[in-house]
Design a protein around this motif. Structure first.
Motif, PDB file in Angstrom:
ATOM      1  N   UNK A  11     -23.534 -12.542  27.081  1.00 54.10           N
ATOM      2  CA  UNK A  11     -23.539 -13.070  28.448  1.00 54.10           C
ATOM      3  C   UNK A  11     -24.855 -13.808  28.682  1.00 54.10           C
ATOM      4  N   UNK A  12     -24.795 -14.850  29.488  1.00 51.89           N
ATOM      5  CA  UNK A  12     -25.984 -15.581  29.928  1.00 51.89           C
ATOM      6  C   UNK A  12     -25.950 -15.578  31.450  1.00 51.89           C
ATOM      7  N   UNK A  13     -26.550 -14.553  32.014  1.00 55.79           N
ATOM      8  CA  UNK A  13     -26.517 -14.320  33.456  1.00 55.79           C
ATOM      9  C   UNK A  13     -27.855 -14.712  34.061  1.00 55.79           C
ATOM     10  N   UNK A  14     -27.797 -15.464  35.158  1.00 55.96           N
ATOM     11  CA  UNK A  14     -28.995 -16.021  35.780  1.00 55.96           C
ATOM     12  C   UNK A  14     -28.991 -15.751  37.276  1.00 55.96           C
ATOM     13  N   UNK A  15     -30.154 -15.416  37.812  1.00 54.51           N
ATOM     14  CA  UNK A  15     -30.314 -15.333  39.263  1.00 54.51           C
ATOM     15  C   UNK A  15     -30.824 -16.672  39.767  1.00 54.51           C
ATOM     16  N   UNK A  16     -30.031 -17.355  40.574  1.00 53.97           N
ATOM     17  CA  UNK A  16     -30.447 -18.607  41.216  1.00 53.97           C
ATOM     18  C   UNK A  16     -30.871 -18.263  42.637  1.00 53.97           C
ATOM     19  N   UNK A  17     -32.155 -18.340  42.894  1.00 57.92           N
ATOM     20  CA  UNK A  17     -32.677 -17.851  44.159  1.00 57.92           C
ATOM     21  C   UNK A  17     -33.048 -19.001  45.094  1.00 57.92           C
ATOM     22  N   UNK A  18     -32.281 -19.198  46.174  1.00 58.59           N
ATOM     23  CA  UNK A  18     -32.587 -20.293  47.108  1.00 58.59           C
ATOM     24  C   UNK A  18     -33.654 -19.928  48.134  1.00 58.59           C
ATOM     25  N   UNK A  19     -34.113 -18.678  48.110  1.00 57.31           N
ATOM     26  CA  UNK A  19     -35.008 -18.191  49.172  1.00 57.31           C
ATOM     27  C   UNK A  19     -36.274 -19.034  49.289  1.00 57.31           C
ATOM     28  N   UNK A  20     -36.991 -19.162  48.182  1.00 58.56           N
ATOM     29  CA  UNK A  20     -38.310 -19.814  48.242  1.00 58.56           C
ATOM     30  C   UNK A  20     -38.219 -21.285  48.619  1.00 58.56           C
ATOM     31  N   UNK A  21     -37.272 -22.004  48.041  1.00 56.69           N
ATOM     32  CA  UNK A  21     -37.195 -23.435  48.327  1.00 56.69           C
ATOM     33  C   UNK A  21     -36.780 -23.676  49.782  1.00 56.69           C
ATOM     34  N   UNK A  22     -35.838 -22.871  50.302  1.00 54.49           N
ATOM     35  CA  UNK A  22     -35.439 -23.060  51.699  1.00 54.49           C
ATOM     36  C   UNK A  22     -36.565 -22.670  52.640  1.00 54.49           C
ATOM     37  N   UNK A  23     -37.312 -21.632  52.303  1.00 53.06           N
ATOM     38  CA  UNK A  23     -38.448 -21.244  53.145  1.00 53.06           C
ATOM     39  C   UNK A  23     -39.514 -22.341  53.135  1.00 53.06           C
TER      40      UNK A  23
END
Length: 350
Positions: A265-277
């Motif tokens: 598996x190639x599982x990734x967390x894509x985190x929009x928190x920082x860029x939207x903040x």
């Protein structure tokens, strides 16, 4: 002259080979989640949470309201384009499309849903388990259309995008008494993370190998939360932002664990928190003029049917606004978030 033509021919051939390689590595985008990635599935179900009317979609292709909760395209559309697949990802329940269209990308997302089945019950939308059920139906259709070998190759090499969770907190836990009386905030986060674990594991069993799960945005900065929590004087509700960050940390731990437990598996967390903040804190740096209110209506509380063509207050240029309605970003914001997510993580799948 002949030499120049040969060089041009070589460059064109190389470009086409590169493009075909990209398409071969990620032949389709397959989407699960809520209104952040719903491209029109709610149009076809019995719920009041819809956006298939003006002014939604006014900046979309041909100015068409499709059921996307934005003035234009949503992040998954931009991600599909970034992989060289197609400009938009169609909704599975949209009768305008069929398996020919879905072979290169499809969204099973439903606005208003969450990890928790109780969240989907609030506005009678598709629960996450139903999205997975539609996906298994899609698999069968794809195998009938392309044959088992080619279909299984696409399902294995496709990129699976999951964007969900905000509604579990803002439209369920903090709004209704049932879950908050049953769980502490941390226990509820653990409860949702376990559902996420089970969902990803089921996707894996069904053949998915490239999966991105999105973290929560700074949900205390949404115009709706700023407005309804007047005690905070229209500032971001840091309590909600802290919950989002804590839950994202749990998802990060889950991703690390599953990458060890599930072979290949190639599982990734894509985190929009920082860029939207960053956009919210320094809107002018990204070319925005308004961040506290949204474009549609008065910009404070309108969403879905409260944001319609009869509302006289809707802004003339959505590109000046971070948010389109009280809950959802504008197309411009979506494009910035998608670009960040692609370049900071998803690009590894090329």
């Amino acid at each position: 002259m002949a030499s120049c033509k040969a060089i041009l021919c070589f460059i064109l051939t190389y470009f086409l080979l590169q493009l075909s390689e990209i398409n071969a590595k990620v032949p389709a985008i397959i989407v699960f989640g809520d209104s952040s990635v719903d491209s029109g599935n709610n149009n076809q179900i019995s719920t009041i949470l819809k956006s298939n009317f003006a002014p939604y979609g006014r900046d979309f292709i041909d100015g068409k309201p499709t059921g996307r909760f934005s003035n234009g395209r949503i992040p998954t559309d931009f991600i599909s384009e970034a992989f060289g697949i197609k400009l938009t990802v169609p909704a599975y329940l949209d009768p305008m499309y069929n398996i020919t269209d879905f072979a290169t990308g499809v969204s099973f997302a439903s606005a208003g849903t969450g990890y928790d089945n109780a969240t989907s019950d609030v506005l009678s939308v598709l629960p996450l388990w139903k999205e997975l059920e539609y996906y298994t139906e899609y698999q069968n259709k794809l195998r009938e259309y392309l044959g088992h070998e080619r279909a299984n190759e696409i399902l294995r090499e496709a990129l699976y995008l999951i964007s969900i969770g905000t509604n579990d907190f803002l439209e369920n836990y903090y709004l209704l008494p049932h879950r908050s009386s049953e769980f502490s905030v941390e226990d509820y986060q653990n409860f949702l993370a376990e559902i996420a674990r089970n969902f990803i594991t089921e996707l894996y069993k069904l053949g998915a190998r490239k999966i991105s799960i999105a973290g929560l945005p700074p949900m205390g900065c949404l115009p709706l939360e700023r407005t309804t929590r007047i005690f905070f004087r229209n500032n971001c509700v840091e309590k909600y932002n802290d919950v989002a960050k804590d839950f994202n940390d749990k998802l990060d731990g889950l991703v690390r664990t599953l990458n060890k437990e599930l072979a290949a598996i190639r599982l990734l967390l894509s985190n929009p928190y920082d860029i939207l903040l960053q956009i919210i804190q320094k809107p002018e740096f990204f070319g925005f003029q308004n961040v506290k209110t949204a474009c549609c209506g008065t910009g404070y509380f309108e969403m879905s049917y409260l944001c319609d063509k009869m509302n006289p207050f809707t802004c003339s240029d959505a590109n000046e606004y971070v948010f389109w309605d009280s809950f959802h970003p504008t197309e411009k914001t979506n494009s910035i978030i998608a670009d960040h997510v692609f370049k900071s993580g998803l690009i590894q799948f090329l």
